[in-house]
Design an enzyme around this catalytic site. Sequence first.
Site, short mmCIF file in Angstrom:
data_model
loop_
_atom_site.label_atom_id
_atom_site.label_comp_id
_atom_site.label_asym_id
_atom_site.label_seq_id
_atom_site.Cartn_x
_atom_site.Cartn_y
_atom_site.Cartn_z
N ASN A 157 -1.89 0.27 6.82
CA ASN A 157 -1.39 -1.01 7.33
C ASN A 157 -0.53 -1.79 6.34
O ASN A 157 -0.46 -3.01 6.40
CB ASN A 157 -2.56 -1.85 7.87
CG ASN A 157 -3.56 -2.21 6.80
OD1 ASN A 157 -3.45 -1.79 5.66
ND2 ASN A 157 -4.56 -3.00 7.17
N GLU B 145 -9.72 -10.28 -7.59
CA GLU B 145 -8.77 -9.17 -7.37
C GLU B 145 -7.57 -9.28 -8.32
O GLU B 145 -7.04 -8.26 -8.76
CB GLU B 145 -8.33 -9.16 -5.90
CG GLU B 145 -9.49 -8.79 -4.98
CD GLU B 145 -9.10 -8.74 -3.50
OE1 GLU B 145 -7.94 -9.06 -3.16
OE2 GLU B 145 -9.97 -8.37 -2.69
N LYS C 165 0.82 -1.21 0.00
CA LYS C 165 0.00 0.00 0.00
C LYS C 165 0.86 1.27 0.00
O LYS C 165 2.07 1.22 0.27
CB LYS C 165 -0.93 -0.03 1.20
CG LYS C 165 -1.97 -1.15 1.13
CD LYS C 165 -2.90 -1.06 2.32
CE LYS C 165 -4.01 -2.08 2.24
NZ LYS C 165 -4.93 -1.93 3.38
N THR D 112 -5.37 -6.87 10.84
CA THR D 112 -5.56 -5.55 10.21
C THR D 112 -4.87 -4.45 10.99
O THR D 112 -4.21 -3.58 10.42
CB THR D 112 -7.07 -5.23 10.12
OG1 THR D 112 -7.72 -6.28 9.39
CG2 THR D 112 -7.32 -3.91 9.42
P1 CMP Z 1 -7.46 -4.16 3.85
O1 CMP Z 1 -7.02 -5.52 4.25
O2 CMP Z 1 -6.92 -3.67 2.56
O3 CMP Z 1 -9.05 -4.06 3.81
C1 CMP Z 1 -9.76 -2.87 4.04
C2 CMP Z 1 -8.90 -1.77 4.56
O4 CMP Z 1 -9.59 -0.74 5.21
C3 CMP Z 1 -7.94 -2.31 5.60
O5 CMP Z 1 -6.97 -3.13 5.01
C4 CMP Z 1 -7.44 -1.01 6.21
O6 CMP Z 1 -6.50 -0.33 5.37
C5 CMP Z 1 -8.74 -0.22 6.23
N1 CMP Z 1 -9.45 -0.36 7.51
C6 CMP Z 1 -10.04 -1.46 8.01
N2 CMP Z 1 -10.62 -1.19 9.20
C7 CMP Z 1 -10.37 0.11 9.45
C8 CMP Z 1 -10.71 0.98 10.52
N3 CMP Z 1 -11.43 0.56 11.57
N4 CMP Z 1 -10.30 2.25 10.45
C9 CMP Z 1 -9.61 2.68 9.39
N5 CMP Z 1 -9.26 1.90 8.34
C10 CMP Z 1 -9.64 0.63 8.37
#
Ligand code: CMP
Length: 140
Positions: free
Chosen positions: A111, A125, A8, A90
């Site tokens: 993340n 995807e 990312k 996450t």
């Molecule tokens: P990803 O695995 O790409 O899937 C959805 C994304 O949303 C996640 O990683 C984070 O980058 C983001 N995300 C998920 N939960 C939250 C949260 N509670 N607050 C902010 N960002 C989030």
Amino acid sequence: MLTLAIIKPDAVESGLAGKIIAHLEAQGFVVRAVRMTRLSKSQAQAFYEVHRERAFFGSLMEYMTSGPCVPMVLERDDAVSHLRTAIGATDPAEAADGTIRKLYAESKERNAIHASDSPENALQEIGFFFSGAELGLSAG
Ligand code: CMP
């Protein structure tokens, strides 16, 4: 089996793409396709459509379009679940020691890496970012 990862924008900006790819290769993943791209707003919205109603959606769109990311197709036995294990929870504060998010992620949103969450979503995807020709599936 194939799966999709995206390094990312936070990790690319911090110069961590090479370290993350090396980490994955050391864990037995083979990179089958890779590219650097900056998502448009409509691409980011389409990719994260499932999260559209979430409170963090707007912020997630800002973040994912803020700079280049590195989508890649990875191959390994049981690739989807092995990659989910390798990246960790996450929220990096909850991620297990040695996982990519524990090592490199900034926050629950920023993340470092995305991984497909099921074999069905992995195929979808992969198709979002790569053509069959790029995967060596046809002469192109
Ligand atoms: P990803 O695995 O790409 O899937 C959805 C994304 O949303 C996640 O990683 C984070 O980058 C983001 N995300 C998920 N939960 C939250 C949260 N509670 N607050 C902010 N960002 C989030």
